[in-house]
Design an enzyme around this catalytic site. Structure first.
Site, PDB file in Angstrom:
ATOM      1  N   HIS A  79       0.821  -1.223   0.000  1.00  0.00           N
ATOM      2  CA  HIS A  79       0.000   0.000   0.000  1.00  0.00           C
ATOM      3  C   HIS A  79       0.847   1.263   0.000  1.00  0.00           C
ATOM      4  CE1 HIS A  79       0.149  -0.222   4.539  1.00  0.00           C
ATOM      5  NE2 HIS A  79       0.094   1.081   4.441  1.00  0.00           N
ATOM      6  N   ASP A 215       1.407  -7.738   2.303  1.00  0.00           N
ATOM      7  CA  ASP A 215       1.445  -6.292   2.029  1.00  0.00           C
ATOM      8  C   ASP A 215       2.884  -5.795   1.818  1.00  0.00           C
ATOM      9  OD1 ASP A 215       0.932  -3.601   1.828  1.00  0.00           O
ATOM     10  OD2 ASP A 215      -0.368  -3.504   3.584  1.00  0.00           O
ATOM     11  N   SER A 647       4.107   2.151   8.353  1.00  0.00           N
ATOM     12  CA  SER A 647       3.901   1.124   7.346  1.00  0.00           C
ATOM     13  C   SER A 647       5.175   0.937   6.553  1.00  0.00           C
ATOM     14  CB  SER A 647       2.762   1.507   6.415  1.00  0.00           C
ATOM     15  OG  SER A 647       1.572   1.066   6.979  1.00  0.00           O
TER      16      SER A 647
HETATM   17  N1  ARG Z   1      -4.594   0.236   7.744  1.00  0.00           N
HETATM   18  C1  ARG Z   1      -3.283   0.272   7.196  1.00  0.00           C
HETATM   19  C2  ARG Z   1      -2.685   1.692   7.284  1.00  0.00           C
HETATM   20  O1  ARG Z   1      -3.219   2.529   7.927  1.00  0.00           O
HETATM   21  C3  ARG Z   1      -3.229  -0.299   5.817  1.00  0.00           C
HETATM   22  C4  ARG Z   1      -3.986   0.449   4.766  1.00  0.00           C
HETATM   23  C5  ARG Z   1      -3.894  -0.093   3.372  1.00  0.00           C
HETATM   24  N2  ARG Z   1      -4.931  -1.060   3.064  1.00  0.00           N
HETATM   25  C6  ARG Z   1      -6.196  -0.748   2.681  1.00  0.00           C
HETATM   26  N3  ARG Z   1      -7.041  -1.712   2.461  1.00  0.00           N
HETATM   27  N4  ARG Z   1      -6.620   0.482   2.536  1.00  0.00           N
HETATM   28  O2  ARG Z   1      -2.200   2.312   6.433  1.00  0.00           O
HETATM   29  N1  ASP Z   2      -1.143   1.150   8.062  1.00  0.00           N
HETATM   30  C1  ASP Z   2      -0.417   2.217   8.684  1.00  0.00           C
HETATM   31  C2  ASP Z   2       0.541   2.920   7.728  1.00  0.00           C
HETATM   32  O1  ASP Z   2       0.273   3.050   6.570  1.00  0.00           O
HETATM   33  C3  ASP Z   2       0.240   1.759   9.923  1.00  0.00           C
HETATM   34  C4  ASP Z   2      -0.667   1.927  11.101  1.00  0.00           C
HETATM   35  O2  ASP Z   2      -1.409   2.908  11.132  1.00  0.00           O
HETATM   36  O3  ASP Z   2      -0.617   1.082  11.981  1.00  0.00           O
HETATM   37  O4  ASP Z   2       1.510   3.514   8.114  1.00  0.00           O
END
Ligand code: ARG
Ligand code: ASP
Length: 717
Positions: A79, A215, A647
């Protein structure tokens, strides 16, 4: 007794905190070693010789990456690299859907605008930054003085010609640190798995455990022939790092030490109860409700149109990501009684302050003042959220804004500046058009403008908007028809770009007649008159109070170990691998396996399809050296205190070997940005063995694994 326990609940836990690498030895090393770490603080951060920090990069300023070969190979999340993957994708060559792997260096794809930044060293410059700053100064005077002090560093900070530096404020402006950096701007895409692996489970699984997402994506840093930063060139060569991470195939078991090294973006751990309450009751719920609407619209189009699916993929993911996190945040703050705990903590603080005359004089009214200020800012903060979530989301406005800027340049700086600015405007508009569909935007306009108008008090509605709504019986779909139909800027991007080349004045004239843009100008003017000014005054007041409150807490609550809020600077967080009890009778294990991918598999599904090749590898248990007892590990969780920006951060084992890639947190614990709670806050990492398995066995890109240094082969716990 209950009060006392609640109070203890707010003292820092072993696992809480995002620590500055230069203070690890002083503040954390002993504890880290007692938790199982086998290396020293100097192995992690050392400015005299290569240390782990030299393998960590800020990836594009929004994520973290790490160097994993002596040819500049960088690993980050799928991502995080997604924008690059999306930019190179078309309907015919769909890397989002099919993945991408460069077979050799010649096939690695450049990404203009993408960069990685190394941290060369960190220094405390509080004295210099705060020189001449007095308590009597207004916030404006204060920040002008600090800016000037920092600007003065330009001539004195020791650095090479190819290095930069920046200074950030810590502990709400009580301290300042300087970061000397090296930024590489030639970063090429090496590989990414298909979305069905890299984003398996998509938004349904996002922020959730158990997770089964691979990921990750891979890039390579290129440097000039001298190994120094250089702009993109075919002559550039793979960067040779001071340090690259060794990769452990050993895996992790419960209780093992882990640490995460990266660039956490923003947290607010030191807010008073009143502010946390406001987030829970006012801001989060409003933003969630507005995004519900936006997501509904975009999702509807993406599901039925493959082109729109590519165009809006990154936008959708980012809107949905925060939308879902806020829901988890409210839930977690509620379930852990964060506001009550803060109140107990504040009562203790007030008691100690009142008992000491000097403190009482300085800090006696602090909490009361904070409460008053937060009450005052309430409605303006909400108006800001409404504006950001609706007006700033509608692309018709963003397109008009580009032309308004251009017109502004013409008016202010004359014809020559205007002509010079045209190509930039063309570039920006072209970027916007690439990820824009008039159908989608028109529908967004309809639902978001309706919500903006109906939900808000009259004082925040521009008179022009009210008149427009009234004359159309509040039928926003009718208004949208009128605005979008026959409007070239919103429907005929290619034509507008060509006209801008040929006759930019004509395009500006057309934009003067553009009704959407006229409305946008009124909305902006009204917003800055009724919200912006108020908000910045109140925010300045709050900043000053928060700064004093921070200083006061550090003085008064001596037994508590304080760490600075995240601010996109390099930090270390550590904790043990551990499952958790989510709620009554629900306990989560700490590892997930490929079996779980297959349990979730729904043929042809938008989120849970599994590529055929992966199913075959699973059926044959063909895991190469990466499996464990006939099973393929996928993800695991630990108690590391992470946030957005972490991330792509490496998860390291007790010896500093790479064992996983951080990419998310668990649903129950997303409130860790505001109030970390060790019982339910966990970070989620993809196991490095799954990453290597996908590269090697799935994608057939084993030549990349050859570049890496693997340790602990055949040593599975
Ligand atoms: N929750 C994670 C972060 O805050 C991963 C986000 C990417 N994945 C998604 N399905 N949007 O960035
Ligand atoms: N998914 C998050 C990021 O993109 C990491 C988190 O918020 O735990 O940095």
């Amino acid at each position: 007794m209950v009060a006392f326990l609640l109070f203890l609940g707010t003292a820092a836990h072993a696992d809480e905190g995002m620590w500055l690498p230069l203070f690890l030895q002083q503040l954390n090393e002993k504890q880290m070693r007692s938790m199982g770490m086998k290396i020293t603080a100097a192995d992690i951060y050392n400015i005299n010789k290569g240390s782990l920090k030299d393998a960590i990069v800020s990836f594009g300023g929004f994520c973290t990456g790490e160097v994993i070969s002596d040819k500049g190979l960088v690993l980050t999340n799928h991502h995080c690299g997604f924008d690059a993957v999306q930019n190179h994708s078309t309907l015919e060559r769909n890397y989002i859907r099919d993945g991408f792997w460069a077979k050799n260096k010649g096939e690695e794809i450049p990404n203009p605008g993408l960069f990685v930044t190394f941290i060369v060293r960190i220094e405390d410059v509080s004295k210099t930054a705060l020189a001449g700053v007095t308590p009597a100064m207004t916030e404006q005077e204060r920040s002008a003085a600090i800016d000037k002090n920092i600007a003065g560093l330009k001539t004195t900070v020791k650095r090479e010609a190819y290095q930069d530096f920046f200074v950030r404020s810590f502990f709400e402006g009580n301290q300042y640190f300087l970061f000397v950096t090296e930024t590489y701007k030639d970063v090429r895409l090496v590989g990414a798995p298909p979305s069905a692996i890299g984003n398996f489970g998509k938004d349904t699984d996002n922020w959730m455990w158990p997770r089964h997402t691979g990921d990750f994506s891979m890039f390579r840093i290129y440097a000039g022939k001298d190994n120094k930063p250089a702009d993109f060139s075919n002559e550039n060569v793979p960067y040779v790092p001071k340090k690259s991470l060794s990769i452990s195939l050993g895996g992790m078991k419960e209780g093992d030490f882990t640490m995460v090294f990266g660039f956490p973006g923003r947290t607010t751990q030191y807010l008073p109860a009143a502010a946390v309450d406001q987030i829970m009751q006012v801001n989060d719920p409003a933003k969630i409700a507005i995004r519900d609407k936006a997501l509904g619209v975009i999702d509807g189009f993406m599901r039925k149109d493959e082109k729109i699916k590519i165009q809006y993929a990154a936008k959708y993911a980012s809107i949905s990501n925060a939308w879902k996190k806020w829901q988890g945040e409210v839930l977690g703050l509620t379930s852990t009684k964060a506001v009550d705990k803060k109140k107990v903590y504040e009562a203790e603080f007030q008691k100690r302050v009142n008992a000491n005359p000097a403190w009482k004089e300085q800090y006696g009214s602090l909490l009361g003042d904070l409460e008053t200020s937060y009450a005052e800012i309430n409605k303006y903060g909400l108006a800001r959220d409404y504006f950001n979530e609706t007006i700033s989301r509608i692309e018709a406005f963003a397109l008009g804004a580009q032309l308004n800027n251009l017109a502004g340049i013409k008016q202010k700086n004359g014809d020559k500046a205007f002509k010079d600015a045209v190509p930039k405007t063309i570039d920006r508009l072209a970027d916007l058009y690439k990820e824009y569909s008039p159908e989608v935007d028109k529908q967004l306009f309809t639902v978001l403008m309706e919500k903006f108008t109906k939900d808000q008090p009259a004082e925040f509605l521009a008179p022009e908007l009210v008149a427009l709504a009234k004359s159309n019986d509040y039928n926003f779909s009718k208004i949208a028809d009128e605005f979008y139909t026959g409007n070239d800027l919103l429907n005929a991007g290619a034509k507008v770009l060509a006209n801008l080349q040929a006759n930019p004045d004509l395009v500006l004239m057309a934009n003067d007649l553009n009704k959407a843009n006229q409305l946008f100008i009124s909305l902006n003017a009204h917003y800055s008159a009724t919200v912006t000014r108020k908000l910045s005054g109140l925010q300045a007041k709050i900043n000053q109070l928060q700064r004093t409150y921070m200083k006061a807490q550090m003085e008064v609550m001596k037994e508590r170990k304080f760490y600075p809020d995240a601010n996109s600077t390099l930090r270390v967080t550590y904790g043990n691998v551990k499952g958790y009890q989510a709620r009554d009778a629900v306990k989560y294990d700490f590892y997930s396996y490929l079996d779980g991918v297959m349990e979730k598999y729904k043929p042809g599904d938008y989120e849970f399809d599994v590529p055929e090749k992966l199913r075959t590898l699973y059926k044959n248990k063909d895991y190469g050296p990466y499996g464990k007892n006939g099973k393929m590990p996928v993800c695991f969780i630990a108690m590391n205190h992470t946030t957005g920006g972490n991330s792509g951060s490496p998860a390291l084992d007790a010896s500093g070997n790479l064992v996983g890639l951080n990419f998310d947190r668990v649903w129950e614990g997303t409130m860790s940005d505001i109030n970390y709670d060790p019982s339910i806050c966990r970070n989620i990492m993809v196991d490095i063995r799954y990453v290597l398995f996908i590269i090697d066995k799935y994608a057939g890109a084993g030549h990349l694994v050859q570049e890496m240094k693997l340790v602990n082969k055949g040593k599975n716990p």
